[in-house]
Design a protein around this motif. Sequence first.
Motif, PDB file in Angstrom:
ATOM      1  N   GLU A   1      37.458  30.225  40.211  1.00  0.00           N
ATOM      2  CA  GLU A   1      36.128  29.791  40.297  1.00  0.00           C
ATOM      3  C   GLU A   1      36.014  28.880  41.649  1.00  0.00           C
ATOM      4  O   GLU A   1      34.772  29.030  42.359  1.00  0.00           O
ATOM      5  N   GLY A   2      36.966  28.197  42.177  1.00  0.00           N
ATOM      6  CA  GLY A   2      36.866  27.438  42.965  1.00  0.00           C
ATOM      7  C   GLY A   2      37.045  27.702  44.532  1.00  0.00           C
ATOM      8  O   GLY A   2      36.279  27.281  45.386  1.00  0.00           O
ATOM      9  N   CYS A   3      37.735  28.817  44.745  1.00  0.00           N
ATOM     10  CA  CYS A   3      38.055  29.316  46.028  1.00  0.00           C
ATOM     11  C   CYS A   3      36.979  30.528  46.494  1.00  0.00           C
ATOM     12  O   CYS A   3      37.343  31.603  46.164  1.00  0.00           O
ATOM     13  N   ARG A   4      35.867  29.999  47.240  1.00  0.00           N
ATOM     14  CA  ARG A   4      35.006  31.095  47.438  1.00  0.00           C
ATOM     15  C   ARG A   4      35.158  32.048  48.317  1.00  0.00           C
ATOM     16  O   ARG A   4      34.615  33.229  48.577  1.00  0.00           O
ATOM     17  N   ASN A   5      36.312  31.851  49.348  1.00  0.00           N
ATOM     18  CA  ASN A   5      36.740  32.573  50.369  1.00  0.00           C
ATOM     19  C   ASN A   5      37.981  33.368  50.028  1.00  0.00           C
ATOM     20  O   ASN A   5      38.744  33.846  50.701  1.00  0.00           O
ATOM     21  N   LEU A   6      38.534  33.327  48.687  1.00  0.00           N
ATOM     22  CA  LEU A   6      39.766  33.817  48.408  1.00  0.00           C
ATOM     23  C   LEU A   6      39.869  35.489  48.720  1.00  0.00           C
ATOM     24  O   LEU A   6      39.235  36.097  48.493  1.00  0.00           O
ATOM     25  N   LYS A   7      40.943  35.724  49.589  1.00  0.00           N
ATOM     26  CA  LYS A   7      41.138  37.006  49.830  1.00  0.00           C
ATOM     27  C   LYS A   7      42.418  37.527  49.185  1.00  0.00           C
ATOM     28  O   LYS A   7      42.685  38.707  48.605  1.00  0.00           O
ATOM     29  N   GLU A   8      43.399  36.775  48.868  1.00  0.00           N
ATOM     30  CA  GLU A   8      44.809  37.119  48.323  1.00  0.00           C
ATOM     31  C   GLU A   8      45.192  36.237  46.922  1.00  0.00           C
ATOM     32  O   GLU A   8      45.390  35.138  47.402  1.00  0.00           O
TER      33      GLU A   8
ATOM     34  N   SER B   1      37.027  36.521  34.930  1.00  0.00           N
ATOM     35  CA  SER B   1      35.710  36.522  34.857  1.00  0.00           C
ATOM     36  C   SER B   1      35.254  35.364  35.740  1.00  0.00           C
ATOM     37  O   SER B   1      33.904  35.293  35.988  1.00  0.00           O
ATOM     38  N   ASN B   2      35.974  34.315  36.146  1.00  0.00           N
ATOM     39  CA  ASN B   2      35.505  33.528  36.866  1.00  0.00           C
ATOM     40  C   ASN B   2      35.078  33.634  38.455  1.00  0.00           C
ATOM     41  O   ASN B   2      34.504  32.846  38.925  1.00  0.00           O
ATOM     42  N   PHE B   3      35.413  34.804  38.954  1.00  0.00           N
ATOM     43  CA  PHE B   3      35.092  35.157  40.015  1.00  0.00           C
ATOM     44  C   PHE B   3      33.641  35.195  40.189  1.00  0.00           C
ATOM     45  O   PHE B   3      32.944  36.127  39.189  1.00  0.00           O
ATOM     46  N   PRO B   4      32.835  34.624  40.941  1.00  0.00           N
ATOM     47  CA  PRO B   4      31.365  34.824  40.837  1.00  0.00           C
ATOM     48  C   PRO B   4      31.029  36.248  41.230  1.00  0.00           C
ATOM     49  O   PRO B   4      31.580  37.115  41.857  1.00  0.00           O
ATOM     50  N   GLU B   5      29.764  36.679  40.421  1.00  0.00           N
ATOM     51  CA  GLU B   5      29.239  37.945  40.667  1.00  0.00           C
ATOM     52  C   GLU B   5      29.187  38.534  42.279  1.00  0.00           C
ATOM     53  O   GLU B   5      29.064  39.572  42.813  1.00  0.00           O
ATOM     54  N   CYS B   6      28.623  37.189  43.005  1.00  0.00           N
ATOM     55  CA  CYS B   6      28.450  37.612  44.458  1.00  0.00           C
ATOM     56  C   CYS B   6      29.731  37.811  45.246  1.00  0.00           C
ATOM     57  O   CYS B   6      29.757  38.046  46.366  1.00  0.00           O
TER      58      CYS B   6
ATOM     59  N   VAL C   1      43.354  41.601  29.793  1.00  0.00           N
ATOM     60  CA  VAL C   1      42.167  41.056  30.657  1.00  0.00           C
ATOM     61  C   VAL C   1      40.973  42.011  30.588  1.00  0.00           C
ATOM     62  O   VAL C   1      41.066  43.088  29.982  1.00  0.00           O
ATOM     63  N   ASN C   2      39.606  41.285  30.703  1.00  0.00           N
ATOM     64  CA  ASN C   2      38.734  41.929  30.333  1.00  0.00           C
ATOM     65  C   ASN C   2      38.582  43.138  31.285  1.00  0.00           C
ATOM     66  O   ASN C   2      38.217  42.998  32.511  1.00  0.00           O
ATOM     67  N   PHE C   3      38.867  44.231  30.839  1.00  0.00           N
ATOM     68  CA  PHE C   3      38.823  45.602  31.684  1.00  0.00           C
ATOM     69  C   PHE C   3      37.379  45.777  32.325  1.00  0.00           C
ATOM     70  O   PHE C   3      37.259  46.100  33.606  1.00  0.00           O
ATOM     71  N   THR C   4      36.309  45.397  31.655  1.00  0.00           N
ATOM     72  CA  THR C   4      35.020  45.671  32.323  1.00  0.00           C
ATOM     73  C   THR C   4      34.872  45.048  33.601  1.00  0.00           C
ATOM     74  O   THR C   4      34.421  45.261  34.588  1.00  0.00           O
ATOM     75  N   VAL C   5      35.319  43.462  33.250  1.00  0.00           N
ATOM     76  CA  VAL C   5      35.130  42.393  34.435  1.00  0.00           C
ATOM     77  C   VAL C   5      36.136  43.044  35.552  1.00  0.00           C
ATOM     78  O   VAL C   5      35.568  42.930  36.834  1.00  0.00           O
ATOM     79  N   LEU C   6      37.103  43.332  35.351  1.00  0.00           N
ATOM     80  CA  LEU C   6      38.132  43.844  36.355  1.00  0.00           C
ATOM     81  C   LEU C   6      37.617  45.144  37.055  1.00  0.00           C
ATOM     82  O   LEU C   6      37.618  45.169  38.439  1.00  0.00           O
ATOM     83  N   GLU C   7      36.883  46.046  36.403  1.00  0.00           N
ATOM     84  CA  GLU C   7      36.456  47.196  36.962  1.00  0.00           C
ATOM     85  C   GLU C   7      35.097  46.699  37.851  1.00  0.00           C
ATOM     86  O   GLU C   7      34.972  47.207  38.896  1.00  0.00           O
ATOM     87  N   ARG C   8      34.391  45.830  37.363  1.00  0.00           N
ATOM     88  CA  ARG C   8      33.209  45.571  38.303  1.00  0.00           C
ATOM     89  C   ARG C   8      33.919  44.800  39.676  1.00  0.00           C
ATOM     90  O   ARG C   8      33.163  45.019  40.758  1.00  0.00           O
TER      91      ARG C   8
ATOM     92  N   VAL D   1      36.646  45.505  40.969  1.00  0.00           N
ATOM     93  CA  VAL D   1      37.316  46.137  42.026  1.00  0.00           C
ATOM     94  C   VAL D   1      36.133  46.964  42.575  1.00  0.00           C
ATOM     95  O   VAL D   1      36.316  47.411  43.950  1.00  0.00           O
ATOM     96  N   SER D   2      35.177  47.389  41.953  1.00  0.00           N
ATOM     97  CA  SER D   2      33.812  47.979  42.394  1.00  0.00           C
ATOM     98  C   SER D   2      33.074  47.272  43.766  1.00  0.00           C
ATOM     99  O   SER D   2      33.049  47.899  44.626  1.00  0.00           O
ATOM    100  N   ARG D   3      33.055  46.027  43.574  1.00  0.00           N
ATOM    101  CA  ARG D   3      32.479  45.321  44.401  1.00  0.00           C
ATOM    102  C   ARG D   3      33.257  44.655  45.800  1.00  0.00           C
ATOM    103  O   ARG D   3      32.513  44.468  46.787  1.00  0.00           O
ATOM    104  N   CYS D   4      34.434  44.815  45.395  1.00  0.00           N
ATOM    105  CA  CYS D   4      35.443  44.300  46.633  1.00  0.00           C
ATOM    106  C   CYS D   4      35.931  45.455  47.477  1.00  0.00           C
ATOM    107  O   CYS D   4      36.962  46.324  46.929  1.00  0.00           O
ATOM    108  N   ARG D   5      35.016  45.835  48.494  1.00  0.00           N
ATOM    109  CA  ARG D   5      35.345  47.176  49.133  1.00  0.00           C
ATOM    110  C   ARG D   5      36.453  47.008  50.201  1.00  0.00           C
ATOM    111  O   ARG D   5      36.915  47.975  50.674  1.00  0.00           O
ATOM    112  N   ASN D   6      36.958  45.890  50.227  1.00  0.00           N
ATOM    113  CA  ASN D   6      38.180  45.677  50.920  1.00  0.00           C
ATOM    114  C   ASN D   6      39.555  45.351  50.322  1.00  0.00           C
ATOM    115  O   ASN D   6      40.577  45.173  50.922  1.00  0.00           O
ATOM    116  N   LEU D   7      39.248  45.886  49.108  1.00  0.00           N
ATOM    117  CA  LEU D   7      40.627  45.625  48.375  1.00  0.00           C
ATOM    118  C   LEU D   7      41.513  46.750  48.656  1.00  0.00           C
ATOM    119  O   LEU D   7      41.434  47.751  48.676  1.00  0.00           O
ATOM    120  N   LYS D   8      42.831  46.064  49.051  1.00  0.00           N
ATOM    121  CA  LYS D   8      43.755  46.926  49.505  1.00  0.00           C
ATOM    122  C   LYS D   8      45.244  46.916  48.625  1.00  0.00           C
ATOM    123  O   LYS D   8      45.868  47.948  48.641  1.00  0.00           O
TER     124      LYS D   8
END
Lengths: 261, 586
Positions: free
Chosen positions: B159-166, B183-188, B204-211, B213-220
């Motif tokens: 929730e708190g680390c807005r710039n979290l990469k890893e 779920s605490n990762f903000p939608e943006c 874990v909530n799979f729907t949340v995970l799927e969303r 993963v979809s929006r983080c295009r840099n996920l390696k």
Amino acid sequence: MPPPPPHLEARDYIGLGPAAPASSCSSSSGEADAGPHLALRLGLPGRDEEAVDAALTLGPAPATAPPRGAGAKRGFADSLDRPAAKDAAASAAREAQKGACEAAAGAPPAAKAQVVGWPPVRNYRKNTLAAANAATKTKPETQGKSEAECCYVKVSMDGAPYLRKVDLKTYSSYENLSLELEKMFTCFITGKSSSCKTSTRDILTDGSRADALQDQEYVLTYEDKDADWMLVGDLPWDLFTTICRKLRIMRGSDAAGMAPR
Amino acid sequence: MGRAAGPAAPPWHSLPDEVWEHAFSFLPADADRGAAACACHGWLRAERRSRRRLVVPNCYATDPRDAVDRFPSVRAAEVKGKPHFADFGLLPPSWGAYAAPWVAAAADGWPLLEELSFKRMFVTDECLEMIASSFRNFQVLRLNSCEGFTTAGLAAITEGCRNLKELDLQENYIDDCSSHWLSNFPECYTSLEALNFSCLHGEVNFTVLERLVSRCRNLKTLKLNNAIPLDNVASLLRKAPQIIELGTGKFSADYHPDLFAKVEAAFAGCTSLRRLSGTWDAVPDYLPAFYCVCEGLTSLNLSYATVQGPELIKFISRCKNLLQLWVMDLIEDHGLSVVASSCSKLQELRVFPSDPFGHNGGQVFLTERGLVDVSASCPKLESVLYFCSRMTNEALVMIAKNRPNFTCFRLALLEPRSPDYITRQPLDAGFSAIVESCKGLRRLSMSGLLTDLVFKSIGAHADRLEMLSLAFAGDSDLGLNDILSGCKSLKKLEIRDCPFGDKALLANAAKLETMRSLWMNSCSLTVGGCRLLALKMPHLTVEIINDPGETCPVESLPFDSPVEKLYVYRTLAGPRSDTPDCVQIV
């Protein structure tokens, strides 16, 4: 005239150690033909008496500490005196057996007891694989499984209204059994200092709660083939599973004199 | 006639700090930077002010506030706590290695901190909350083999680390509080590049995970936990075909042609996949679904996989570009010979025991043969961890001859004190050959029957050796003396169940200050010897560790009382104040 033969000392080739009085007299007289009294023993030359005696019995090393100094193995006896000594006792028994076996030209060890932290498999890995195994064990047992007899024994606890039955073959070690019994009987143990909400790590990690039952004024005993009540922990695990007929969790006060303190 | 006098260049020692800071940025090794800092005050100033990355391999070697003061510009810090043998249950649970003082000091002195890594430390939810609220540009959190926190702490981070990469959680013990940390990762939020939650047990909530993963295009990097079934893994991969590293979830599924096709299609899309790991339970039927990625794989971790037999071997033989292979001994000698002929680029091999305590009773056909084959055919092999049940001197000599480029050699024979199984001799000759041949050896773990002879070789030849692990070896103090008086580069020494006493330690006390740490358990040490060592070397902390039940104060024990566990390390901070009752600092 040939020089007199040099004074001959008895050499300890066969590992007699401190010689019997009779033989030391004969050897110090310097006569070549009066060899030391020969006694055949199972053991490598140079081993001290205690280690070899232990090699001939299936049991923990004797209570006297071996002499310290160069080459002495660590004081297993010291760890035997301590309450959390089941593993040390098991490893001491195994060490003693190994002595006998090495001399018996490569015969495989009789029973495998576990040494704490050996082989060096990380606890995390052990726990993960154990959890995976447990998951597969819950599948219905198929007929004709190679793992033959199961070994159900009754478990009674002083003060509990009913008994339980456990299959000794499903456990791998004393710690495993101890943990499982504790879980089974935890509802009957009142006033325990450790909380019931234990973390996953505590339940799964070997050793950290191995003696919980003993620490909490209870002692685990078993009835063997001769209908004697024995303290659990002396024998190698595999041997124990074949000998144990019944288990009883005794109150510490009743077991005074049996507890290893 | 002289040359025209131009403006004089400034003498080198009065160049401005910025020049030196720039120069030091070309020294990647901390040891080199440390050496430069010793040259003069100017360089010390420039070096410490420009240090961006700090590694503290022993959290008790210094006070955290001193570390923060000395290096005020650090952006990435890594701190390690408990000694290595804690992994095998040899350390009492309450021993220490608390992360809290480090987090507090960092929050005070390093507001621009971006990366924090903890290994084998006790990290609480409060620590995680403090991390989330103290560093506005926090990007990387790595927790390896830690404990003490729950999913509630993770929720604070997400929730708190807005710039979290890893967010890398490797092999920790985490209590599941059913907190919706994911779920605490903000939608943006879209900056995630690496996520590893393989050690979490809960759903874990799979729907949340799927969303996510979809929006983080840099996920390696994506490493899933056991709660995610195969079907869902395939769905995730379709959303993240750019992935480079994947840890599968629970892999057991009954064979179904539709599911097989789905998995195969998902992997076919992952053209960048290079590293594969996870728990692979009944999977042989699905292995062919992975064939399309085999060619590209550089790292394969099957060390939790119970899959065996021809399917496993066929699969591995297709991975021709493997650099790193971790596998169970179920691969057997035959499988390793196939690895030897297929994976010519292999650099690291680890073979783990499937049945370390012999409960399943089954024979696993992994012997010294497998290791000999791989070391003969893989010219780049430099790192080995090998668990097996038997070994010979001849095999070790052959391995040493074939692979003088080993940097890490760890052999664990399952039975303590196993001799050469053919000649019944100790394995001294074999291990001596290894240290004599492998001049670049940095890490060595030995097992089997070993006498003092092998320590003579090690002391004399292992000049680059930094870490040595011994168990059930040696005959006398001479063995330990040979190691401590030789081994010029030794940093970490860990010993268990060897007949070593105080004499060798006291005779080589000064050596201990050149090392990071020494661990000994179940040897022949005495309280008196440890007290003498502590008196002799004031910059060492000498810890005597008892079983948790015993708290007999050391002062009252006689001189020759045995010491069960000893941990010695050099420190700038003096004795620590957070010891539990079972630890005494003499």
